[in-house]
Design a protein around this motif. Sequence first.
Motif, PDB file in Angstrom:
ATOM      1  N   GLY A  48       0.800  -1.221   0.000  1.00  0.00           N
ATOM      2  CA  GLY A  48       0.000   0.000   0.000  1.00  0.00           C
ATOM      3  C   GLY A  48       0.831   1.269   0.000  1.00  0.00           C
ATOM      4  O   GLY A  48       0.365   2.322   0.431  1.00  0.00           O
ATOM      5  N   LEU A  49       2.053   1.177  -0.482  1.00  0.00           N
ATOM      6  CA  LEU A  49       2.960   2.325  -0.458  1.00  0.00           C
ATOM      7  C   LEU A  49       3.223   2.911  -1.840  1.00  0.00           C
ATOM      8  O   LEU A  49       4.154   3.702  -2.019  1.00  0.00           O
ATOM      9  CB  LEU A  49       4.297   1.912   0.174  1.00  0.00           C
ATOM     10  N   ALA A  50       2.411   2.531  -2.819  1.00  0.00           N
ATOM     11  CA  ALA A  50       2.648   3.014  -4.182  1.00  0.00           C
ATOM     12  C   ALA A  50       2.486   4.527  -4.273  1.00  0.00           C
ATOM     13  O   ALA A  50       3.324   5.210  -4.870  1.00  0.00           O
ATOM     14  CB  ALA A  50       1.724   2.310  -5.172  1.00  0.00           C
ATOM     15  N   THR A  51       1.422   5.069  -3.688  1.00  0.00           N
ATOM     16  CA  THR A  51       1.185   6.514  -3.778  1.00  0.00           C
ATOM     17  C   THR A  51       2.293   7.322  -3.099  1.00  0.00           C
ATOM     18  O   THR A  51       2.821   8.263  -3.701  1.00  0.00           O
ATOM     19  CB  THR A  51      -0.190   6.880  -3.206  1.00  0.00           C
ATOM     20  N   PRO A  52       2.689   6.973  -1.858  1.00  0.00           N
ATOM     21  CA  PRO A  52       3.809   7.720  -1.267  1.00  0.00           C
ATOM     22  C   PRO A  52       5.106   7.560  -2.071  1.00  0.00           C
ATOM     23  O   PRO A  52       5.888   8.504  -2.182  1.00  0.00           O
ATOM     24  CB  PRO A  52       3.969   7.118   0.129  1.00  0.00           C
ATOM     25  N   ALA A  53       5.333   6.376  -2.643  1.00  0.00           N
ATOM     26  CA  ALA A  53       6.544   6.156  -3.432  1.00  0.00           C
ATOM     27  C   ALA A  53       6.515   7.006  -4.699  1.00  0.00           C
ATOM     28  O   ALA A  53       7.546   7.567  -5.093  1.00  0.00           O
ATOM     29  CB  ALA A  53       6.690   4.679  -3.780  1.00  0.00           C
ATOM     30  N   VAL A  54       5.348   7.103  -5.347  1.00  0.00           N
ATOM     31  CA  VAL A  54       5.219   7.947  -6.537  1.00  0.00           C
ATOM     32  C   VAL A  54       5.535   9.394  -6.166  1.00  0.00           C
ATOM     33  O   VAL A  54       6.287  10.081  -6.863  1.00  0.00           O
ATOM     34  CB  VAL A  54       3.806   7.838  -7.161  1.00  0.00           C
ATOM     35  N   PHE A  55       4.977   9.854  -5.061  1.00  0.00           N
ATOM     36  CA  PHE A  55       5.226  11.220  -4.607  1.00  0.00           C
ATOM     37  C   PHE A  55       6.717  11.451  -4.366  1.00  0.00           C
ATOM     38  O   PHE A  55       7.283  12.458  -4.807  1.00  0.00           O
ATOM     39  CB  PHE A  55       4.425  11.495  -3.332  1.00  0.00           C
ATOM     40  N   LEU A  56       7.366  10.500  -3.680  1.00  0.00           N
ATOM     41  CA  LEU A  56       8.785  10.645  -3.363  1.00  0.00           C
ATOM     42  C   LEU A  56       9.639  10.648  -4.628  1.00  0.00           C
ATOM     43  O   LEU A  56      10.491  11.530  -4.811  1.00  0.00           O
ATOM     44  CB  LEU A  56       9.236   9.517  -2.429  1.00  0.00           C
ATOM     45  N   THR A  99      15.033   6.651 -15.857  1.00  0.00           N
ATOM     46  CA  THR A  99      14.560   5.585 -14.979  1.00  0.00           C
ATOM     47  C   THR A  99      13.511   6.039 -13.967  1.00  0.00           C
ATOM     48  O   THR A  99      12.522   5.328 -13.767  1.00  0.00           O
ATOM     49  CB  THR A  99      15.746   4.914 -14.264  1.00  0.00           C
ATOM     50  N   PRO A 100      13.656   7.183 -13.289  1.00  0.00           N
ATOM     51  CA  PRO A 100      12.616   7.560 -12.325  1.00  0.00           C
ATOM     52  C   PRO A 100      11.222   7.648 -12.945  1.00  0.00           C
ATOM     53  O   PRO A 100      10.244   7.190 -12.347  1.00  0.00           O
ATOM     54  CB  PRO A 100      13.087   8.922 -11.801  1.00  0.00           C
ATOM     55  N   ALA A 101      11.118   8.189 -14.143  1.00  0.00           N
ATOM     56  CA  ALA A 101       9.808   8.283 -14.796  1.00  0.00           C
ATOM     57  C   ALA A 101       9.262   6.890 -15.120  1.00  0.00           C
ATOM     58  O   ALA A 101       8.062   6.636 -14.961  1.00  0.00           O
ATOM     59  CB  ALA A 101       9.912   9.121 -16.062  1.00  0.00           C
ATOM     60  N   LEU A 102      10.145   5.984 -15.545  1.00  0.00           N
ATOM     61  CA  LEU A 102       9.710   4.606 -15.807  1.00  0.00           C
ATOM     62  C   LEU A 102       9.223   3.934 -14.520  1.00  0.00           C
ATOM     63  O   LEU A 102       8.229   3.211 -14.525  1.00  0.00           O
ATOM     64  CB  LEU A 102      10.856   3.782 -16.401  1.00  0.00           C
ATOM     65  N   PHE A 103       9.941   4.167 -13.437  1.00  0.00           N
ATOM     66  CA  PHE A 103       9.559   3.575 -12.154  1.00  0.00           C
ATOM     67  C   PHE A 103       8.204   4.107 -11.699  1.00  0.00           C
ATOM     68  O   PHE A 103       7.362   3.347 -11.222  1.00  0.00           O
ATOM     69  CB  PHE A 103      10.650   3.847 -11.114  1.00  0.00           C
ATOM     70  N   VAL A 104       7.975   5.389 -11.854  1.00  0.00           N
ATOM     71  CA  VAL A 104       6.681   5.977 -11.492  1.00  0.00           C
ATOM     72  C   VAL A 104       5.571   5.356 -12.334  1.00  0.00           C
ATOM     73  O   VAL A 104       4.507   5.015 -11.810  1.00  0.00           O
ATOM     74  CB  VAL A 104       6.718   7.519 -11.655  1.00  0.00           C
ATOM     75  N   ASP A 105       5.815   5.186 -13.627  1.00  0.00           N
ATOM     76  CA  ASP A 105       4.817   4.551 -14.489  1.00  0.00           C
ATOM     77  C   ASP A 105       4.500   3.139 -14.019  1.00  0.00           C
ATOM     78  O   ASP A 105       3.337   2.730 -13.965  1.00  0.00           O
ATOM     79  CB  ASP A 105       5.297   4.503 -15.944  1.00  0.00           C
ATOM     80  N   ARG A 106       5.522   2.389 -13.655  1.00  0.00           N
ATOM     81  CA  ARG A 106       5.311   1.020 -13.190  1.00  0.00           C
ATOM     82  C   ARG A 106       4.576   0.994 -11.849  1.00  0.00           C
ATOM     83  O   ARG A 106       3.715   0.142 -11.625  1.00  0.00           O
ATOM     84  CB  ARG A 106       6.635   0.279 -13.109  1.00  0.00           C
ATOM     85  N   LEU A 107       4.890   1.923 -10.977  1.00  0.00           N
ATOM     86  CA  LEU A 107       4.169   2.017  -9.704  1.00  0.00           C
ATOM     87  C   LEU A 107       2.691   2.305  -9.931  1.00  0.00           C
ATOM     88  O   LEU A 107       1.822   1.681  -9.302  1.00  0.00           O
ATOM     89  CB  LEU A 107       4.774   3.123  -8.828  1.00  0.00           C
ATOM     90  N   ARG A 108       2.413   3.230 -10.823  1.00  0.00           N
ATOM     91  CA  ARG A 108       1.015   3.562 -11.110  1.00  0.00           C
ATOM     92  C   ARG A 108       0.273   2.390 -11.728  1.00  0.00           C
ATOM     93  O   ARG A 108      -0.903   2.165 -11.413  1.00  0.00           O
ATOM     94  CB  ARG A 108       0.944   4.786 -12.020  1.00  0.00           C
ATOM     95  N   LEU A 109       0.927   1.648 -12.605  1.00  0.00           N
ATOM     96  CA  LEU A 109       0.297   0.467 -13.199  1.00  0.00           C
ATOM     97  C   LEU A 109      -0.007  -0.587 -12.144  1.00  0.00           C
ATOM     98  O   LEU A 109      -1.088  -1.190 -12.156  1.00  0.00           O
ATOM     99  CB  LEU A 109       1.191  -0.128 -14.285  1.00  0.00           C
ATOM    100  N   MET A 110       0.922  -0.812 -11.229  1.00  0.00           N
ATOM    101  CA  MET A 110       0.714  -1.794 -10.153  1.00  0.00           C
ATOM    102  C   MET A 110      -0.453  -1.350  -9.260  1.00  0.00           C
ATOM    103  O   MET A 110      -1.291  -2.148  -8.889  1.00  0.00           O
ATOM    104  CB  MET A 110       1.968  -1.962  -9.305  1.00  0.00           C
ATOM    105  N   GLU A 111      -0.470  -0.066  -8.933  1.00  0.00           N
ATOM    106  CA  GLU A 111      -1.525   0.475  -8.078  1.00  0.00           C
ATOM    107  C   GLU A 111      -2.869   0.378  -8.769  1.00  0.00           C
ATOM    108  O   GLU A 111      -3.869  -0.015  -8.152  1.00  0.00           O
ATOM    109  CB  GLU A 111      -1.206   1.928  -7.729  1.00  0.00           C
ATOM    110  N   GLU A 112      -2.905   0.674 -10.047  1.00  0.00           N
ATOM    111  CA  GLU A 112      -4.155   0.596 -10.820  1.00  0.00           C
ATOM    112  C   GLU A 112      -4.640  -0.855 -10.916  1.00  0.00           C
ATOM    113  O   GLU A 112      -5.829  -1.115 -10.788  1.00  0.00           O
ATOM    114  CB  GLU A 112      -3.914   1.158 -12.225  1.00  0.00           C
TER     115      GLU A 112
END
Length: 118
Positions: A48-56, A99-112
């Motif tokens: 449940g840490l995808a949103t805080p990780a995206v923010f960070l 890489t950071p933008a790719l990681f954010v995209d992957r986090l959002r996909l996992m969260e979705e």
Amino acid sequence: MNAFGREFRSRLRLGFAHAFALRRQESQIEAEDLALLDRFARLLADRGLATPAVFLVESLIPLGFLASQLVHAMTPIMGMVASPDDIERLARALEREETPALFVDRLRLMEEGQRRES
């Protein structure tokens, strides 16, 4: 000054010229790095840490290299869920500009994906 002194100063000057230079990483991300980003994204999303990780991560994008240094600083905490080799590889991957933008995209996909499953 003798020849040894001149050679020593020349080597010393060359060494310091590159001591603090940041090398640009190759822009191609390896498949292993993408798989690693997916694993970390899954770990964060499962907790449940995808949103805080995206923010960070998004807040660190303008700071570039510092994102990878934050990973090094968080190694003791991250060591509970990942191997030291994976943490080191993640830090090296985050040094790359894209890489950071790719990681954010992957986090959002996992969260979705988790929202759809709920």
